[in-house]
Design an enzyme around this catalytic site. Structure first.
Site, mmCIF file in Angstrom:
data_model
loop_
_atom_site.group_PDB
_atom_site.id
_atom_site.type_symbol
_atom_site.label_atom_id
_atom_site.label_comp_id
_atom_site.label_asym_id
_atom_site.label_seq_id
_atom_site.Cartn_x
_atom_site.Cartn_y
_atom_site.Cartn_z
ATOM 1 N N LYS A 487 0.890 -1.167 0.000
ATOM 2 C CA LYS A 487 0.000 0.000 0.000
ATOM 3 C C LYS A 487 0.927 1.215 0.000
ATOM 4 O O LYS A 487 1.672 1.435 0.955
ATOM 5 C CB LYS A 487 -0.892 -0.033 1.235
ATOM 6 C CG LYS A 487 -1.851 1.142 1.344
ATOM 7 C CD LYS A 487 -2.847 0.901 2.470
ATOM 8 C CE LYS A 487 -3.680 2.124 2.782
ATOM 9 N NZ LYS A 487 -4.468 1.939 4.010
ATOM 10 N N ASP A 489 1.295 4.980 0.163
ATOM 11 C CA ASP A 489 0.471 6.105 0.588
ATOM 12 C C ASP A 489 1.150 7.441 0.284
ATOM 13 O O ASP A 489 2.367 7.498 0.025
ATOM 14 C CB ASP A 489 0.198 5.967 2.092
ATOM 15 C CG ASP A 489 -1.193 6.441 2.468
ATOM 16 O OD1 ASP A 489 -1.735 7.292 1.741
ATOM 17 O OD2 ASP A 489 -1.719 5.975 3.490
ATOM 18 N N ASP A 557 -10.680 7.081 2.588
ATOM 19 C CA ASP A 557 -10.558 6.704 3.999
ATOM 20 C C ASP A 557 -11.940 6.546 4.614
ATOM 21 O O ASP A 557 -12.070 6.057 5.727
ATOM 22 C CB ASP A 557 -9.792 7.784 4.772
ATOM 23 C CG ASP A 557 -8.285 7.589 4.659
ATOM 24 O OD1 ASP A 557 -7.871 6.604 4.020
ATOM 25 O OD2 ASP A 557 -7.539 8.421 5.207
HETATM 26 C C1 GLA Z 1 -3.858 7.358 5.256
HETATM 27 C C2 GLA Z 1 -4.519 6.189 4.561
HETATM 28 C C3 GLA Z 1 -5.100 5.253 5.587
HETATM 29 C C4 GLA Z 1 -4.006 4.771 6.506
HETATM 30 C C5 GLA Z 1 -3.316 5.965 7.131
HETATM 31 C C6 GLA Z 1 -2.094 5.539 7.910
HETATM 32 O O1 GLA Z 1 -4.780 8.143 5.893
HETATM 33 O O2 GLA Z 1 -5.478 6.643 3.675
HETATM 34 O O3 GLA Z 1 -5.738 4.171 4.962
HETATM 35 O O4 GLA Z 1 -3.112 3.993 5.765
HETATM 36 O O5 GLA Z 1 -2.875 6.892 6.159
HETATM 37 O O6 GLA Z 1 -1.435 6.604 8.465
#
Ligand code: GLA
Length: 794
Positions: A487, A489, A557
């Site tokens: 993942k 980010d 989110d």
């Molecule tokens: C972002 C992502 C979440 C999670 C957080 C972790 O907000 O969108 O899914 O991974 O970071 O800090």
């Protein structure tokens, strides 16, 4: 197919035609984009007429007083020759002026698609696509403009891009260069965009086109959650299944600019490309012989690729064109067209507060329920116990994970689950070893303090040392711990957008994104087995550029299913379900406090790549059964959910949403019927199926799901012989172990009749609960499975 004769280019896909011609002065004049036309269709009826000299016009050439660029539908335009509409190119030309008049030189048609230097693009075999390259020039400046059209016949998509080269001794400065320009006559179009912000991405908005320019753009440094780069133009009467719809998108993850302009003669100009905001790119005097030129860079600028599609079968028709195109010509890696694993992600379960034991327990519980992959989210490295520290230091936090990642990955694999890991490699916390060693790697405006976002700074991806560091750091971890999924980010917008590593600061935003693509390419192209899910605080970078590397993207989110109905619905206009990460989380929901049934949380997440993101320890035994059955059901229909034809139902009431997925042969389909807020004494519900074969006979059956006793609170007194305290121990315990079955309906009918509408049972309205009453209330939903009978019997 691409044909050229009598100065007319005819580009055709299975269902669309795109025609334009070279005028007597060498401009490219758009003729037609719409439903497929036979090649022998005479062009005359389609041509824009120039019978009269229109008032207040600047005439291009004295020899023709009716030739005025401002009133023509053009494929490209310049500045300074009488076209006053939004220009696709604003360039300080080598002669120091802004005047640019590009006219046709030559063209060539080739099979396949040529890669764009440093940028991701669509791809297709020589059989799947053909490319038309038109070379134009501006006479007085020795500047060459190339326009590229790639035709994906089966996918009904045409892609566009441009490149410009300076062959002059003096420099040329690009301030704006669009990937595409197209002018079409107005048809009362509605301009539809997908806008929002954190936890409310891709909400669909539409407005009627009006005179002037309307813009859909981003300036955050990425494609952004403010405005997705994709947009639509739909005729006034278009519905989900009827009417003319055009769609546009950009294979790009940086600042984008999409504009539609309605001119005073009712022509609509559509443009899409890199946002000219803070953009400046000087092409040096170039003899095309130096090292950089061998790769074609220093004297040439290439735009990202724009994609266009058209459908006369409404929004669903257009979306299906985009969906097929993305699944077949954008997404790569071993995961192309492959079913995606069901995930358990520990983020919403524990945030930063976890240890090996907690993680393994969560994984074990998930495995028992049928989950296939465990994803360790943020917090596993450095001093990352909150979001103020640690970004940049991807060395495992041995307090939380004493055995390290290798050990954890082994244990997860031993459970016969895949193992995934979270990174945020483009970012850095000031409180990190990396920052202490290399403060100059974070973006900073000289003499100014950098602005923070989520307590972090952005690394300078224009710097090759930073890129090398990220590639080495991330690949070392990926290879050592055998990671199956990443993942990736990116949790803030860019500020202090400047770098000592770019030739001119106007290049920064574009160089940053090229730097990102370089990193992703170096890490993931040699590791096609890794499933990459990109994320940017949810859907802050949901775009075709990212999809060239990451087959799926964390959509938002926000996992509240009622919000997701809006978010996933918006995304579905432009992107297929196989690209959308969708998880079941806790209720009440962490962001909205909305309390929704677990069945609805699943029913919405099933229309995407399913995952769970909650502490499974707190599921009651009966909830665990429900989740297990959800997962079994999803596995059975996963291919249809992820790769079937997705169709949005017409929204006939504000509080109802209907979605359908149907396999390619119309043998199996699943329809979701969702109710947001209920009203008292709801009317009869008719579920109109879509995408079925009218002649086939089908069975239709509701997916079995539970209704929990707690939903009824004090109302249980109506069905029990004794009066019980609704908040008391007995009912709380009972709720953990017992549930009621939701109403199941079971029918047999021809596709024709199902598509005209299946009359569903009545909803509960207080007086007559029985097993045939649908218990929806607020946020209730059901899935209906449709199976062709002949098919089942074979
Ligand atoms: C972002 C992502 C979440 C999670 C957080 C972790 O907000 O969108 O899914 O991974 O970071 O800090």
């Amino acid at each position: 197919m691409i044909n050229f004769s009598n100065n007319i280019f005819k580009l055709s896909t299975d269902k669309t035609s795109y025609w334009f011609q070279i005028t007597k002065f060498g401009h490219l004049e758009h003729i037609y984009y719409g439903a497929y036309l036979p090649e022998d269709q005479p062009v005359e009826p389609l041509l824009h007429k120039r019978a009269a000299e229109l008032g207040s016009c600047v005439i291009y050439d004295a020899s023709d007083d009716k030739y005025c660029l401002d009133n023509m539908c053009l494929e490209w335009s310049g500045i300074g020759k009488g076209d006053y509409r939004n220009t696709p190119a604003e360039i300080i030309m080598p002669d120091g002026t802004y005047t640019a008049d590009f006219v046709y030189d030559e063209h060539k048609i080739t099979d396949g698609f040529d890669i764009i230097r440093d940028l991701p693009s669509s791809y297709g075999s020589k059989e799947e696509c053909k490319t038309l390259e038109i070379t134009m020039h501006d006479e007085s400046n020795d500047a060459g403009l190339n326009l590229y059209y790639t035709v994906y016949e089966k996918a009904n998509v045409i892609t566009r891009r441009a490149s410009i080269a300076n062959r002059n001794k003096s420099p040329m400065t690009i301030r704006k260069l669009m990937s595409m320009n197209m002018d079409i006559p107005n048809d009362g179009y509605r301009f539809i965009t997908f806008d929002g912000g954190w936890i409310k991405e891709a909400n669909k908005h539409e407005r009627k086109l009006s005179y002037g320019i309307q813009v859909n753009s981003s300036t955050t440094g990425s494609s952004s959650n403010r405005h997705n780069p994709g947009f639509l133009l739909a005729s006034e009467s278009a519905t989900e299944s009827t009417g003319n719809v055009y769609g546009f998108n950009l294979v790009y993850s940086g600042n984008h600019y999409g504009a539609v302009e309605l001119s005073n003669h009712d022509l609509v100009r559509i443009q899409l490309g890199i946002n000219p905001y803070c953009f400046e790119w000087t092409l040096e005097d170039c003899d095309f012989k130096c090292d950089e030129c061998i790769g074609g860079d220093c004297g040439r600028f290439e735009t990202p690729e724009a994609i266009m599609s058209y459908s006369d079968e409404g929004f669903n028709g257009l979306s299906q064109n985009f969906h097929n195109f993305i699944n077949n010509h954008i997404v790569r890696s071993d995961w192309k067209n492959k079913e995606r694993p069901i995930v358990i992600n520990n983020w919403e379960a524990y945030f930063f507060n976890f240890n090996t034991e907690k993680l393994l327990n969560l994984a074990k519980r998930a495995k028992k329920l049928g989950v296939e992959m465990f994803v360790l989210d943020d917090g596993w490295f450095g001093k990352r116990d909150n979001d103020k520290a640690g970004l940049g230091d991807y060395n495992v936090n041995t307090k939380k994970l004493p055995g390290g990642l290798i050990d954890l990955a082994k244990k997860i694999h031993k459970m016969d689950m895949k193992f995934g890991l979270w990174f945020e490699p483009e970012m850095i916390n000031e409180d990190s070893k990396l920052y202490r060693a290399h403060p100059e790697w974070a973006l900073k405006t000289p003499e100014k303090k950098s602005a923070l976002g989520r307590n972090q700074l952005v690394l300078d991806l224009c710097n090759p040392d930073v890129r090398d560091y990220i590639v080495e750091n991330v690949t070392e971890i990926l290879d050592s711990a055998s990671i199956d999924y990443v993942k990736w980010d990116y949790n803030r917008h860019i500020s202090d957008a400047c770098s000592p590593c770019v030739k001119e600061q106007g290049r920064f935003f574009h160089e940053y994104i090229k730097g990102l693509y370089d990193i992703l390419d170096r890490i993931f192209t040699p590791r096609p087995h890794i499933l990459l899910e990109s994320c940017s605080s949810g859907g802050n970078r949901f775009d075709l550029g990212m999809l060239c590397y990451s087959p799926q993207i964390w959509t938002s989110d926000d996992t509240d299913p009622i919000e997701r109905l809006r978010i996933q619905n918006g995304i579905s206009y432009l992107y297929p379900l196989s690209t959308m990460g969708a998880h079941v989380s806790e209720a009440p929901h962490v962001q909205t406090l909305r309390d929704t049934p677990i069945a609805t949380r699943f029913n919405v997440a099933a229309f995407g790549c399913l995952g769970y993101e909650l502490d499974l320890k707190f599921l009651s035994s009966v909830e665990q059964k429900e989740v297990k059955e959800q997962i079994e059901f999803y596995k059975q229909y996963r291919k249809v959910f992820q790769y079937g034809r997705f169709l949005r139902g017409e929204q006939f009431k504000d509080n109802k949403v209907v979605w359908h997925v149907v396999d390619k042969d119309s043998k199996t389909g699943i329809s979701g019927f969702f109710q947001t807020l209920t009203t008292a004494s709801e009317g009869f519900d008719r579920l109109r199926f879509m995408g079925l074969d009218p002649e086939k006979k089908y069975t239709v059956k509701t997916r079995p799901q539970r209704v929990f006793i707690k939903r009824f609170g004090g109302l249980v007194k109506h069905i029990l012989p004794v009066s019980l305290d609704p908040g008391g121990l007995i009912l709380r315990e009972a709720n953990k172990h017992y549930s009621m079955n939701d109403c199941i309906e079971d029918y047999t009918a021809y596709g024709k009749s199902l598509m005209s509408g299946l009359m569903l049972n009545n909803q509960f309205e207080g007086t007559n609960y029985n097993e045939n009453t649908r218990l929806l209330g607020d946020y209730g939903s059901n899935l209906y499975i449709v199976d062709a009978i002949d098919y089942k019997n074979k």
